[in-house]
Design a protein around this motif. Sequence first.
Motif, short mmCIF file in Angstrom:
data_model
loop_
_atom_site.label_atom_id
_atom_site.label_comp_id
_atom_site.label_asym_id
_atom_site.label_seq_id
_atom_site.Cartn_x
_atom_site.Cartn_y
_atom_site.Cartn_z
N ASP A 1 -88.69 -55.38 -12.62
CA ASP A 1 -89.05 -56.74 -12.25
C ASP A 1 -90.38 -56.69 -11.50
N LYS A 2 -90.83 -57.84 -11.02
CA LYS A 2 -92.14 -57.90 -10.36
C LYS A 2 -92.19 -57.04 -9.11
N GLU A 3 -91.10 -57.00 -8.37
CA GLU A 3 -91.08 -56.21 -7.14
C GLU A 3 -91.27 -54.72 -7.43
N ILE A 4 -90.57 -54.22 -8.43
CA ILE A 4 -90.74 -52.82 -8.81
C ILE A 4 -92.16 -52.56 -9.29
N MET A 5 -92.66 -53.45 -10.14
CA MET A 5 -94.00 -53.27 -10.70
C MET A 5 -95.06 -53.26 -9.60
N ASN A 6 -94.97 -54.22 -8.67
CA ASN A 6 -96.00 -54.34 -7.62
C ASN A 6 -95.85 -53.30 -6.52
N LEU B 1 -94.61 -49.22 -8.47
CA LEU B 1 -95.60 -48.70 -9.41
C LEU B 1 -97.03 -49.02 -8.98
N LEU B 2 -97.16 -49.93 -8.01
CA LEU B 2 -98.46 -50.35 -7.48
C LEU B 2 -99.36 -50.96 -8.56
N ILE B 3 -98.73 -51.68 -9.47
CA ILE B 3 -99.47 -52.44 -10.48
C ILE B 3 -99.52 -53.88 -10.01
#
Length: 236
Positions: free
Chosen positions: A123-128, A131-133
Motif C-alpha cells: 500500500d502507499k505506506e509501505i511504498m513511501n 521502499l522510500l518511493i
Amino acid sequence: MDNAIYLALDFPTWGVTERFLENNQLHGVPVKVGMELFFREGPSIIEKLKANNHPIFLDLKLHDIPTTVKRAMKNLAALEVDIVNVHALGGGEMIKHAKEGLLSGSSTHKTKLIAVTILTSHDKEIMNNQLLIPGGLKDNAVHLAYTAKQSGADGVVCSVHEASLIKEKCGYDFLTVTPGIRLAETGFDDQKRVATPKFARENDADILVIGRSITKSDNPYQAYWKALEEWGHGVK
C-alpha cells in the motif's frame, strides 16, 4: 488474449497440483505457475501442464542486471509459455534486454512479456516509508507501466485500481494483468488492493489471476465457473 482468468497454482509440488486439477475437473484451464512450484519442480512442471493443454503464465518476476535477465529469458523462451514477467523496478534497460532474450530464444512462439508495477500486497505506506518511493500508488504504477511499454513490454501486472489509468496512458492494446482478485464472499488475506471479477472487468482489466478464492473453496470447480460468470464469459 482469449484466456481471461488464470488460476494461481500456489501448491508446493506437482503431485499436489495434479491431484487438485484432476479432482476438481479443471482440465485445460489457464494457470499461473509461480516461484514456489517452479523452483521445486523446474521446467518439467511446464511440460506436464502443457501436455494437459493448460495455457501458462510463468510468474517468476525476474529482477537483475540486464545481461543476466536477457540470458534467463532466452532460456525461458524455450518453454513456450503464454506469458512471463519481470519487475518494472528493474528499469527500462532491463526490460529491453528481457524482450531481446525472449525473441532470441524462440522463433516460433510469441510469449508475452509483462512487467510487475507495484505489488498488490503493498500500500502507499509501505511504498513511501519502507521502499522510500515517493508519490501515490496510482501515479507510480502508471509511470512504471509507461516505462515498460516504451521498453518493449506487452503489458503489466497491476492492481485493478490502476488498470484504467494505465490503459489511458499506454493504449488499449497494452495488457493489464490483475492479481488480487477475490470472489465476493472470500477474504482478502495478505492482499491490500483487491477486487471482484465484475469490478475488474468494469475497470479495464484484460486478464485476471485468481488463487485462494478458488483453491481454498469448498468447491473449486464451481468457484472457477462462478468467476468466469462474473467476468462475463461464463454460462448464465
